[in-house]
Design a protein around this motif. Structure first.
Motif, PDB file in Angstrom:
ATOM      1  N   LYS A   9      47.882  26.509  44.284  1.00 55.55           N
ATOM      2  CA  LYS A   9      47.889  25.069  44.027  1.00 55.55           C
ATOM      3  C   LYS A   9      47.034  24.328  45.043  1.00 55.55           C
ATOM      4  CE  LYS A   9      52.726  24.980  42.514  1.00 55.55           C
ATOM      5  NZ  LYS A   9      54.041  24.388  42.845  1.00 55.55           N
ATOM      6  N   GLU A  11      45.802  20.002  45.621  1.00 55.21           N
ATOM      7  CA  GLU A  11      45.741  18.630  45.136  1.00 55.21           C
ATOM      8  C   GLU A  11      44.266  18.292  44.925  1.00 55.21           C
ATOM      9  OE1 GLU A  11      47.949  16.101  47.787  1.00 55.21           O
ATOM     10  OE2 GLU A  11      49.765  17.323  47.566  1.00 55.21           O
ATOM     11  N   PRO A  12      43.894  17.866  43.714  1.00 58.01           N
ATOM     12  CA  PRO A  12      42.470  17.680  43.429  1.00 58.01           C
ATOM     13  C   PRO A  12      41.772  16.650  44.318  1.00 58.01           C
ATOM     14  CG  PRO A  12      43.827  16.867  41.616  1.00 58.01           C
ATOM     15  CD  PRO A  12      44.742  17.575  42.561  1.00 58.01           C
ATOM     16  N   SER A  16      39.345  20.324  44.814  1.00 58.51           N
ATOM     17  CA  SER A  16      39.457  20.527  43.372  1.00 58.51           C
ATOM     18  C   SER A  16      38.709  21.774  42.922  1.00 58.51           C
ATOM     19  CB  SER A  16      38.888  19.310  42.638  1.00 58.51           C
ATOM     20  OG  SER A  16      37.479  19.263  42.841  1.00 58.51           O
ATOM     21  N   HIS A  54      45.842  22.452  39.736  1.00 60.18           N
ATOM     22  CA  HIS A  54      45.831  21.114  40.331  1.00 60.18           C
ATOM     23  C   HIS A  54      47.257  20.583  40.338  1.00 60.18           C
ATOM     24  CE1 HIS A  54      41.331  19.951  39.579  1.00 60.18           C
ATOM     25  NE2 HIS A  54      41.482  20.801  40.582  1.00 60.18           N
ATOM     26  N   CYS A  57      49.020  15.244  40.709  1.00 61.15           N
ATOM     27  CA  CYS A  57      47.983  14.444  40.065  1.00 61.15           C
ATOM     28  C   CYS A  57      48.497  13.993  38.702  1.00 61.15           C
ATOM     29  CB  CYS A  57      46.696  15.247  39.929  1.00 61.15           C
ATOM     30  SG  CYS A  57      46.872  16.796  39.017  1.00 61.15           S
ATOM     31  N   THR A 111      42.542  21.616  30.734  1.00 63.29           N
ATOM     32  CA  THR A 111      43.680  21.827  31.622  1.00 63.29           C
ATOM     33  C   THR A 111      44.847  22.369  30.806  1.00 63.29           C
ATOM     34  OG1 THR A 111      42.997  20.044  33.096  1.00 63.29           O
ATOM     35  CG2 THR A 111      45.323  20.689  33.173  1.00 63.29           C
TER      36      THR A 111
END
Length: 152
Positions: A9, A11-12, A16, A54, A57, A111
Motif C-alpha cells: 500500500k 498513499e498516492p 503513486s 493506493h 484516497c 482501479t
C-alpha cells in the motif's frame, strides 16, 4: 524457491503508481510495522510479484503491478532526524527497520476498488478485506493474485 506475491500500500499523494512508472524502481521506505518488516526481511525475494495498492484516497484499490527488485536492507530514513520516519531508538549497528526495492511492471487499465475486492466471495480469506487489517505489506496467494488481476 517459488515466486511469492504481495500487496503493498501507498498513499498516492505520497508515492503513486505513476511515480513508480516514472522512476522505474524505488526503495520502499517508511514501513514501521514489525510484521510488515518481517515479511520484507524473511519472505520477499527478487522477482516476487507486487499488487500496487493506493490507500487513503477517494478510491482505494489495486492500481498496478510491480515486482521486488532488491532484497531487504536497512531503511536509511530511520536514522535521519529530518525524516517523518526517523526512529531515534534505532541504531546503525542494529537497525530496526528495513526496505526492499520495488520495480514498476505495469499500470492496470482500471482501479480494482477495495469495495469490489470486499464484495468478491473468492477473496473472503484475503487479509486486505478482513476487518481491522491495516498492514501496508500483505501476502497474497497465487489464487488471490490470479483472481484479482482477472478482475481487470
Amino acid at each position: 524457491m517459488s515466486k511469492r506475491y504481495w500487496l503493498m500500500k501507498s498513499e498516492p499523494h505520497e508515492f503513486s503508481i505513476d511515480a513508480l512508472a516514472k522512476v522505474g524502481s524505488e526503495p520502499w521506505s517508511g514501513v514501521r510495522n514489525y510484521q510488515a518488516r518481517n515479511f520484507m526481511r524473511d519472505d520477499m525475494r527478487r522477482g516476487d510479484g507486487v499488487l500496487f495498492y493506493h490507500s487513503n484516497c477517494a478510491e482505494p484499490g489495486v492500481v498496478g503491478v510491480a515486482e521486488i527488485v532488491g532484497m531487504a536492507r536497512p531503511d536509511p530514513t530511520q536514522f535521519d532526524p529530518h525524516s517523518d520516519y526517523h526512529d531515534p531508538g534505532s541504531k546503525p549497528d542494529d537497525p530496526r527497520w528495513l526496505l526492499v526495492d520495488v520495480g514498476f511492471k505495469r499500470k492496470l487499465k482500471r482501479t480494482i476498488s477495495l469495495a469490489e475486492l470486499k464484495a468478491a466471495k473468492e477473496l473472503s480469506d484475503f487479509a486486505l478485506v478482513k476487518r481491522g487489517n491495516r498492514l501496508s505489506v500483505l501476502p497474497v496467494t497465487r489464487e488471490q493474485w490470479d483472481f484479482i488481476l482477472g478482475l481487470e
